[in-house]
Design a protein around this motif. Structure first.
Motif, PDB file in Angstrom:
ATOM      1  N   ILE A 331       0.935  -1.071  -0.053  1.00 21.28           N
ATOM      2  CA  ILE A 331       0.007   0.072  -0.126  1.00 21.28           C
ATOM      3  C   ILE A 331       0.872   1.206  -0.072  1.00 21.28           C
ATOM      4  O   ILE A 331       1.488   1.358   0.834  1.00 21.28           O
ATOM      5  CB  ILE A 331      -1.083   0.192   1.079  1.00 21.28           C
ATOM      6  N   ARG A 338       3.386   0.600   3.151  1.00 21.70           N
ATOM      7  CA  ARG A 338       2.898  -0.236   4.065  1.00 21.70           C
ATOM      8  C   ARG A 338       2.392  -1.669   3.663  1.00 21.70           C
ATOM      9  O   ARG A 338       1.994  -1.867   2.343  1.00 21.70           O
ATOM     10  CB  ARG A 338       1.532   0.395   4.758  1.00 21.70           C
ATOM     11  N   VAL A 340       0.077  -4.857   5.355  1.00 19.27           N
ATOM     12  CA  VAL A 340      -1.046  -5.577   6.242  1.00 19.27           C
ATOM     13  C   VAL A 340      -0.586  -6.826   6.832  1.00 19.27           C
ATOM     14  O   VAL A 340      -0.359  -7.748   6.110  1.00 19.27           O
ATOM     15  CB  VAL A 340      -2.460  -5.648   6.072  1.00 19.27           C
ATOM     16  N   LYS A 349      -2.778  -6.002  11.464  1.00 16.75           N
ATOM     17  CA  LYS A 349      -2.247  -4.727  11.754  1.00 16.75           C
ATOM     18  C   LYS A 349      -1.376  -4.432  10.679  1.00 16.75           C
ATOM     19  O   LYS A 349      -0.650  -5.111  10.059  1.00 16.75           O
ATOM     20  CB  LYS A 349      -1.280  -4.887  12.974  1.00 16.75           C
ATOM     21  N   SER A 350      -1.595  -2.659  10.237  1.00 15.08           N
ATOM     22  CA  SER A 350      -0.918  -1.980   9.115  1.00 15.08           C
ATOM     23  C   SER A 350       0.660  -1.663   9.678  1.00 15.08           C
ATOM     24  O   SER A 350       0.795  -1.182  10.813  1.00 15.08           O
ATOM     25  CB  SER A 350      -1.620  -0.905   8.730  1.00 15.08           C
ATOM     26  N   GLN A 352       4.699  -0.377   8.659  1.00 17.55           N
ATOM     27  CA  GLN A 352       5.517   0.424   7.626  1.00 17.55           C
ATOM     28  C   GLN A 352       6.629  -0.655   7.382  1.00 17.55           C
ATOM     29  O   GLN A 352       7.294  -0.938   8.074  1.00 17.55           O
ATOM     30  CB  GLN A 352       5.699   1.945   8.253  1.00 17.55           C
ATOM     31  N   HIS A 380      -6.770  -6.230   1.516  1.00 19.50           N
ATOM     32  CA  HIS A 380      -5.927  -5.268   2.447  1.00 19.50           C
ATOM     33  C   HIS A 380      -6.231  -3.886   2.600  1.00 19.50           C
ATOM     34  O   HIS A 380      -5.818  -3.391   3.491  1.00 19.50           O
ATOM     35  CB  HIS A 380      -4.372  -5.630   2.163  1.00 19.50           C
ATOM     36  N   ASP A 384      -6.550  -2.073   6.059  1.00 19.00           N
ATOM     37  CA  ASP A 384      -5.702  -0.920   6.350  1.00 19.00           C
ATOM     38  C   ASP A 384      -6.340   0.322   6.560  1.00 19.00           C
ATOM     39  O   ASP A 384      -5.823   1.234   7.516  1.00 19.00           O
ATOM     40  CB  ASP A 384      -4.584  -0.694   4.977  1.00 19.00           C
ATOM     41  N   SER A 387      -7.166  -0.037  10.441  1.00 17.07           N
ATOM     42  CA  SER A 387      -6.064  -0.179  11.200  1.00 17.07           C
ATOM     43  C   SER A 387      -5.313   1.095  11.099  1.00 17.07           C
ATOM     44  O   SER A 387      -4.745   1.732  12.178  1.00 17.07           O
ATOM     45  CB  SER A 387      -4.988  -1.233  10.548  1.00 17.07           C
ATOM     46  N   SER A 388      -5.075   1.937   9.985  1.00 19.17           N
ATOM     47  CA  SER A 388      -4.403   2.976   9.799  1.00 19.17           C
ATOM     48  C   SER A 388      -4.726   4.325  10.847  1.00 19.17           C
ATOM     49  O   SER A 388      -4.255   5.182  11.097  1.00 19.17           O
ATOM     50  CB  SER A 388      -4.111   3.437   8.443  1.00 19.17           C
ATOM     51  N   SER A 391      -3.083   3.055  14.054  1.00 20.54           N
ATOM     52  CA  SER A 391      -1.919   2.200  14.202  1.00 20.54           C
ATOM     53  C   SER A 391      -0.564   3.329  14.162  1.00 20.54           C
ATOM     54  O   SER A 391      -0.402   4.369  13.859  1.00 20.54           O
ATOM     55  CB  SER A 391      -1.712   1.356  12.721  1.00 20.54           C
ATOM     56  N   PHE A 393       2.197   1.759  13.130  1.00 15.75           N
ATOM     57  CA  PHE A 393       2.882   1.327  11.976  1.00 15.75           C
ATOM     58  C   PHE A 393       4.168   0.672  12.172  1.00 15.75           C
ATOM     59  O   PHE A 393       5.004   0.582  11.348  1.00 15.75           O
ATOM     60  CB  PHE A 393       3.132   2.269  10.690  1.00 15.75           C
TER      61      PHE A 393
END
Length: 510
Positions: A331, A338, A340, A349-350, A352, A380, A384, A387-388, A391, A393
């Motif tokens: 992503i 990112r 997932v 969880k997302s 980095q 995803h 994301d 989660s974002s 998150s 990250f």
């Protein structure tokens, strides 16, 4: 009367029992209801911003997906999303386990055939004169070594011949040698000098010959032209060795290096492939096209490769074990990349990641992912988007986290400047830099100095590098006084700290 009293007593007993049993019944009902998860809201599978307070259809005609909350005893880290198996199946979530694999990369680009610049000779006159006869008529004409190129009339050549003959008549060896050396410096051949010695006759025009075989790739004169030193009359290039020049985009520039094997093919020679190696990589990129040039030298004994031909050149890079993921699983937001991460039991969880080279349908992951991790490759984007929102990250099993988890207290190392010292209570007032792993900005705080550190060595305005633990107070367990060079790098931080001077609560560091 007695019957009436009995009835009233029974009614009073029933009221008491009802009042006594009602809290238990309500409690049981409440507990039963609390064990049943209720959705907070429903969202569209393709647009998490589309929310409703009840089931229904999204604008695209898809069934809304319920979003549940976690109870306090199931509190999760930032950005962790839990999805029921039914919803995972409904969203067609697909995952893939990641491992180190041998990655091979090939770069295919367009290459151009050019003359080998190391085997091109340029013909220049060393005297002024006129071209009386030209034996080369067109560019591209094949030339043999020793073939006559042109006749030149020049008064300077006549004078040089006369001097040589005068020296011969006087039988002066010094003059003869000097006159002979001058004729050679004017590019007159040994055979011409020998015939002049034998015939003792001056020639009005002198013929010049090719010093190598090849083809004429540049012809700048015609018969009757006046020429002088510095003029390029013609150029002769060999074709038994040619250059291939090619370009790659900036993103692939790091792969190009000398001796890298290459393959070259032409459309009109589909069954023939030329093998070679990268001979030279140019030291700069084109400032407009942002490409890197390199060249390869190929043997061309059959002269099948012609200058200005274009063909396909393929570079085969050495294989190496890399951690790679499908390109469609990444992503890209413009500011970060990112993935997932599938944590198991319906939790996602997302995180980095830092990406590396592209390998066709896959891309290399340099950091943020470990072998054995499982990532989401389909659906995803929806996960994301949820989660974002909360998150950080960051991976939950990083090396630093494991170290902190094994310690009794959380700790961080940071630079700072001492402002005040309380020697009696061993308290230091320090302006510290930002702590990235805790996402804490720079601040001015009070720290307790551990008993094993000598407080007498410290004084205000000193720059220090210290490690502190978050206990009941912020306790410095390690401290190093920085030198003057390091102190200069902290002056900017010091001035900012005075401007934004504020005391944070110690609980904020936790």
């Amino acid at each position: 009367m007695n019957r009436l009293l009995i009835i009233l007593a029974a009614m009073a007993f029933g009221c008491v029992m009802t009042i006594w049993l009602m809290p238990l019944t309500y409690q049981d009902e409440t507990e039963g209801e609390s064990t049943e998860k209720k959705p907070l809201y429903w969202v569209a599978p393709m647009d998490a911003s589309y929310r409703r307070d009840k089931p229904g259809l999204s604008p695209m005609g898809m069934e809304l997906v319920p979003v549940y909350t976690e109870s306090e005893n199931q509190a999760q880290s930032a950005g962790l999303v839990s999805i029921s198996p039914e919803v995972i199946n409904q969203l067609s979530v697909k995952t893939q386990k990641i491992s180190l694999t041998q990655a091979s990369k090939q770069i295919t680009t367009l290459a151009k055939v050019e003359y080998d610049q190391n085997h091109i000779i340029h013909i220049h006159p060393r005297v002024e004169g006129w071209v009386e006869a030209l034996f080369v008529k067109v560019t591209g004409e094949e030339i043999k070594q020793g073939q006559a190129l042109y006749n030149l009339y020049s008064p300077q050549l006549l004078t040089a011949q006369e001097e040589f003959l005068i020296a011969l008549k006087r039988s002066n060896q010094l003059l003869i040698q000097a006159a002979e050396d001058r004729l050679r410096a004017l590019k007159l051949s040994d055979s011409f000098i020998q015939k002049l010695r034998e015939s003792r006759e001056i020639r009005q025009t002198v013929t010049f010959y090719a010093s190598q075989s090849g083809v004429v790739n540049q012809l700048n004169i015609r018969e009757g032209f006046y020429v002088k030193p510095g003029d390029t009359l013609m150029s002769i290039a060999k074709l038994d060795s040619v250059w291939l020049t090619a370009e790659v985009f900036e993103q692939d520039a790091s792969f190009i290096q000398a001796d890298l094997p290459v393959q070259f093919s032409l459309d009109y020679f589909p069954q023939q492939v030329w093998q070679g190696k990268v001979d030279y990589v140019y030291p700069e990129l084109d400032d407009k096209t942002r490409v890197l040039r390199f060249r390869t030298e190929l043997v061309n004994t059959d002269l099948s490769l012609k200058p200005n031909m274009f063909g396909s050149l393929t570079l085969s890079l050495p294989t190496k074990p890399v951690l790679q993921v499908p390109v469609q699983a990444v992503i890209r937001t413009g500011t970060q990349d990112r993935l997932v991460l599938a944590k198991g039991e319906g939790k996602f969880k997302s995180i980095q990641v830092q990406l590396g080279a592209n390998y066709g349908a896959n891309v290399e992951v340099l950091s943020g992912l470990n072998p054995g991790d499982e990532i989401v490759t389909a659906a995803h984007f929806l996960i994301d988007s949820e989660s974002s929102k909360s998150s950080d990250f960051m991976r939950m099993e990083t090396h630093q986290t494991e170290i902190e988890a094994s310690s009794e207290y959380q700790s961080a190392s940071v630079k700072g400047i001492i402002h005040q010292i309380d020697f009696n209570n061993r308290v230091l007032n320090i302006s510290r830099e930002a702590i990235e792993k805790w996402q804490r900005k720079a601040a001015r705080l009070d720290f307790i100095l551990a008993e094993n550190i000598d407080i007498k060595q410290l004084k205000p305005e000193q720059s220090v590098y210290f490690t502190f633990e978050v206990r009941d107070d912020l306790t410095i367990v390690e401290l190093e006084v920085l030198n003057n060079v390091q102190n200069h790098n902290l002056q900017k931080h010091k001035s900012q700290s005075h401007t934004t001077h504020s005391l944070e609560l110690m609980g904020a560091e936790k």
